[in-house]
Enzyme design. Structure first.
Site, mmCIF file in Angstrom:
data_model
loop_
_atom_site.group_PDB
_atom_site.id
_atom_site.type_symbol
_atom_site.label_atom_id
_atom_site.label_comp_id
_atom_site.label_asym_id
_atom_site.label_seq_id
_atom_site.Cartn_x
_atom_site.Cartn_y
_atom_site.Cartn_z
ATOM 1 N N MET A 78 -8.424 4.457 0.108
ATOM 2 C CA MET A 78 -7.347 5.296 -0.858
ATOM 3 C C MET A 78 -8.186 4.301 -1.771
ATOM 4 O O MET A 78 -8.703 4.577 -3.082
ATOM 5 C CB MET A 78 -5.317 4.429 -1.589
ATOM 6 C CG MET A 78 -5.107 5.283 -0.278
ATOM 7 S SD MET A 78 -5.241 6.622 0.181
ATOM 8 C CE MET A 78 -4.070 6.924 -1.801
ATOM 9 N N GLY A 79 -8.857 3.175 -1.893
ATOM 10 C CA GLY A 79 -9.817 2.244 -2.798
ATOM 11 C C GLY A 79 -9.088 1.884 -3.451
ATOM 12 O O GLY A 79 -9.672 2.074 -4.888
ATOM 13 N N PHE A 80 -7.813 1.294 -3.379
ATOM 14 C CA PHE A 80 -6.893 0.291 -4.985
ATOM 15 C C PHE A 80 -6.424 1.462 -5.747
ATOM 16 O O PHE A 80 -6.994 1.130 -7.301
ATOM 17 C CB PHE A 80 -7.524 -0.560 -5.482
ATOM 18 C CG PHE A 80 -7.460 -1.912 -4.701
ATOM 19 C CD1 PHE A 80 -6.950 -2.276 -3.242
ATOM 20 C CD2 PHE A 80 -8.444 -3.118 -4.329
ATOM 21 C CE1 PHE A 80 -6.553 -3.075 -2.487
ATOM 22 C CE2 PHE A 80 -8.218 -3.738 -3.639
ATOM 23 C CZ PHE A 80 -7.443 -4.143 -2.693
ATOM 24 N N GLY A 140 0.593 -1.111 -0.075
ATOM 25 C CA GLY A 140 0.049 0.130 -0.153
ATOM 26 C C GLY A 140 0.824 1.514 -0.328
ATOM 27 O O GLY A 140 0.417 1.926 -0.656
ATOM 28 N N ASN A 144 1.101 -7.574 -4.411
ATOM 29 C CA ASN A 144 -0.429 -7.798 -3.677
ATOM 30 C C ASN A 144 -0.811 -7.345 -4.579
ATOM 31 O O ASN A 144 -0.865 -6.337 -5.401
ATOM 32 C CB ASN A 144 -0.078 -6.667 -2.694
ATOM 33 C CG ASN A 144 -1.810 -7.035 -1.505
ATOM 34 O OD1 ASN A 144 -2.420 -6.512 -2.633
ATOM 35 N ND2 ASN A 144 -1.572 -7.127 -0.698
ATOM 36 N N ASP A 203 3.971 1.649 -1.415
ATOM 37 C CA ASP A 203 4.998 1.629 -2.840
ATOM 38 C C ASP A 203 3.732 0.491 -3.666
ATOM 39 O O ASP A 203 4.242 -0.053 -4.138
ATOM 40 C CB ASP A 203 5.997 1.027 -2.705
ATOM 41 C CG ASP A 203 7.122 1.418 -4.198
ATOM 42 O OD1 ASP A 203 6.102 2.289 -5.182
ATOM 43 O OD2 ASP A 203 8.138 0.985 -4.009
ATOM 44 N N LYS A 204 2.914 1.555 -4.127
ATOM 45 C CA LYS A 204 1.714 0.723 -5.065
ATOM 46 C C LYS A 204 2.329 0.205 -6.107
ATOM 47 O O LYS A 204 2.070 -0.800 -6.780
ATOM 48 C CB LYS A 204 0.392 1.369 -4.926
ATOM 49 C CG LYS A 204 0.204 1.202 -3.910
ATOM 50 C CD LYS A 204 -1.609 1.918 -3.761
ATOM 51 C CE LYS A 204 -2.435 2.576 -2.641
ATOM 52 N NZ LYS A 204 -2.786 1.361 -2.045
ATOM 53 N N THR A 207 -1.383 -2.825 -3.450
ATOM 54 C CA THR A 207 -2.066 -3.295 -4.103
ATOM 55 C C THR A 207 -1.843 -3.008 -6.250
ATOM 56 O O THR A 207 -1.890 -1.797 -6.238
ATOM 57 C CB THR A 207 -3.693 -3.897 -3.980
ATOM 58 O OG1 THR A 207 -3.340 -3.964 -2.363
ATOM 59 C CG2 THR A 207 -4.566 -4.434 -4.536
ATOM 60 N N GLY A 246 -0.103 -2.676 12.935
ATOM 61 C CA GLY A 246 0.704 -2.399 15.269
ATOM 62 C C GLY A 246 1.962 -1.493 14.881
ATOM 63 O O GLY A 246 2.385 -1.795 15.761
ATOM 64 N N ASN A 251 -12.156 -0.997 1.653
ATOM 65 C CA ASN A 251 -12.831 -0.254 0.801
ATOM 66 C C ASN A 251 -12.839 -0.213 -1.070
ATOM 67 O O ASN A 251 -12.508 0.468 -1.578
ATOM 68 C CB ASN A 251 -11.079 1.199 0.015
ATOM 69 C CG ASN A 251 -10.352 1.388 2.335
ATOM 70 O OD1 ASN A 251 -11.516 1.778 2.616
ATOM 71 N ND2 ASN A 251 -9.424 1.703 2.564
ATOM 72 N N THR A 252 -12.696 -1.056 -1.074
ATOM 73 C CA THR A 252 -13.269 -1.570 -2.745
ATOM 74 C C THR A 252 -14.362 -2.834 -2.175
ATOM 75 O O THR A 252 -14.963 -3.348 -1.430
ATOM 76 C CB THR A 252 -12.650 -2.982 -3.125
ATOM 77 O OG1 THR A 252 -11.521 -2.219 -2.744
ATOM 78 C CG2 THR A 252 -12.996 -2.738 -4.371
HETATM 79 C C1 LIG Z 1 -2.731 4.611 3.034
HETATM 80 C C2 LIG Z 1 -2.250 3.197 2.976
HETATM 81 C C3 LIG Z 1 -2.538 1.930 2.233
HETATM 82 C C4 LIG Z 1 -3.190 0.685 2.483
HETATM 83 N N1 LIG Z 1 -3.006 0.645 0.980
HETATM 84 C C5 LIG Z 1 -2.706 -1.205 1.361
HETATM 85 C C6 LIG Z 1 -2.990 -2.122 -0.075
HETATM 86 O O1 LIG Z 1 -2.948 -1.228 -1.579
HETATM 87 N N2 LIG Z 1 -2.898 -3.144 0.245
HETATM 88 C C7 LIG Z 1 -2.540 -3.640 1.139
HETATM 89 O O2 LIG Z 1 -3.049 -4.494 1.140
HETATM 90 N N3 LIG Z 1 -2.868 -3.172 2.375
HETATM 91 C C8 LIG Z 1 -2.688 -2.061 1.909
HETATM 92 N N4 LIG Z 1 -2.577 -0.853 3.074
HETATM 93 C C9 LIG Z 1 -2.552 -2.042 4.729
HETATM 94 C C10 LIG Z 1 -1.137 -1.801 5.484
HETATM 95 O O3 LIG Z 1 -0.875 -2.833 4.405
HETATM 96 C C11 LIG Z 1 -1.233 -3.220 6.503
HETATM 97 O O4 LIG Z 1 -1.880 -3.992 6.591
HETATM 98 C C12 LIG Z 1 -1.984 -2.218 7.454
HETATM 99 O O5 LIG Z 1 -1.491 -0.782 7.249
HETATM 100 C C13 LIG Z 1 -1.726 -2.613 8.746
HETATM 101 O O6 LIG Z 1 -0.504 -1.797 9.573
HETATM 102 P P1 LIG Z 1 0.552 -1.283 10.179
HETATM 103 O O7 LIG Z 1 -0.267 -0.740 11.609
HETATM 104 O O8 LIG Z 1 1.680 -1.396 10.128
HETATM 105 O O9 LIG Z 1 -0.056 0.399 9.004
HETATM 106 C C14 LIG Z 1 -2.720 0.001 3.399
HETATM 107 C C15 LIG Z 1 -2.891 0.340 4.515
HETATM 108 C C16 LIG Z 1 -2.639 2.336 4.695
HETATM 109 C C17 LIG Z 1 -2.592 2.692 5.682
#
Ligand SMILES: Cc1cc2nc3c(=O)[nH]c(=O)nc-3n(C[C@H](O)[C@H](O)[C@H](O)COP(=O)(O)O)c2cc1C
Length: 344
Positions: free
Chosen positions: A117-119, A67, A143, A69-70, A90, A302, A181-182
């Protein structure tokens, strides 16, 4: 340096700050000598941190979660910061803009992020082209997601289309059906829908001769425990290679008082960062118990210190991933976590 830049970045709108940091990172990683300087300042992860998982040798168990570096834009930079691996995406098969802005909110006093964000994705073709120039010596996960307009009954086609393009260029792949978000995406976690999805992807993996490359499923932290148990059994029975626990949470109960009201005021989305740690830990404990060593799994949610990473590894995770803590602590966090883990 991040300490100097942080006040500026945190005065900007969150997504503008993200884009600015990415532009700066992109420029920096092309400046001759920058990456070797960054790597020299960071130092290679201590050899004691090496571990094997999913048939791969990770130089450190600390990875960048999906998420951030998409589009696989800053791989050399992540490598120079000391990450053991990076999960890009993703990635959706076709490009899509994601949800309307604003869609990203930070609450620094709590180490909390809200996002819907919604992918937003450049699409698998563009990202695959970029991955053709991936740096050596960095383990990369891909991902994968589905496009928003794709109906649920066609979801497998989308995951297969993304897999076809991305999998040959990465070291492991992740099926993401846990983003909140989808619309409808998380419904695919129900065993009767999940089974054909996993089987369809495993068939494609075989067809492509990629049997030795791991396929993982990323879980939401918001499932009822019985549903989580059923999902775990479906994944093990399918022949998938592992789990990532967890994605962001929809549970607003993890924040209280005044902060809760401020979060609610920003609208829908998934929460991540320090306040979701206990929630993620509860799911991870269940994952560890139910898997009972049958498959490896990655802890996410977290985590923001070497102590917490150690706790997750001792709780049975093979690797850990971070996202939100990196935003609040800055790039030096990876070095501090590697160092702390090595000393421990
Ligand atoms: C802004 C943002 C965008 C994210 N986009 C994705 C994503 O595209 N695909 C995905 O599997 N997880 C996405 N995540 C979730 C993170 O990979 C992770 O599972 C989640 O933030 C929990 O970890 P953290 O508490 O260390 O942030 C996103 C998280 C954030 C904050």
């Amino acid at each position: 340096m991040y300490r100097l830049l942080k006040p500026l970045l945190f005065r900007l709108d969150a997504e503008k700050a993200h884009n600015l940091a990415f532009t700066a990172g992109g420029v920096a990683q092309r400046v001759p000598g920058f990456l070797s300087l960054s790597a020299a300042l960071t130092g290679k992860p201590d050899p004691s941190l090496r571990r094997e998982a999913f048939g791969l040798a990770f130089p450190s168990p600390i990875g960048l979660a999906a998420g951030l570096d998409k589009g696989a834009r800053l791989l050399p930079l992540w490598k120079s910061l000391g990450f053991g691996f990076v999960e890009i995406g993703t990635v959706t098969p076709r490009p899509q803009p994601g949800n309307p802005k604003p869609r990203l909110f930070r609450f620094p006093e709590a180490g909390l992020i809200l996002n819907r964000m919604g992918f937003n994705s450049e699409g698998a073709e563009v990202v695959a082209k970029r991955l053709a120039h991936r740096p050596s010596g960095l383990i990369i996960g891909g991902n994968l997601g589905k496009n928003k307009e794709t109906p649920e009954e066609k979801a497998l086609d989308d995951y297969r289309a993304a897999y076809r393009l991305i999998a040959p260029r990465v070291d492991y792949s992740v099926v993401n059906i846990s983003s909140p978000n989808t619309p409808g995406l998380r419904d695919l976690q129900a065993p009767e829908k999940l089974k054909p999805l996993l089987e369809g992807l495993l068939a494609l993996r075989k067809e492509m001769g990629l049997e030795r490359q791991a396929l993982l499923l990323k879980l939401a932290p918001d499932l009822a425990m019985e549903d989580l148990d059923a999902l775990i059994e479906t994944v093990v029975a399918s022949g998938f290679d592992g789990l990532i626990a967890t994605n962001t949470t929809l549970d607003r109960g993890i924040v209280g008082g005044d902060l809760r009201a401020r979060v609610e005021a920003q609208g829908a989305g998934g929460l991540s960062g320090a306040p979701m740690r206990d929630k993620a830990l509860a799911v991870q404990a269940r994952v560890q118990e139910k898997l009972a060593g049958r498959l490896p799994w990655i802890a996410c949610g977290g985590i923001g210190s070497a102590t917490q990473a150690k706790e997750s590894l001792e709780g049975g995770a093979s690797l850990v991933q971070i996202y939100s803590a990196l935003i609040f602590e800055g790039p030096g966090l990876v070095k501090r976590m590697n160092g702390g883990l090595a000393r421990a």
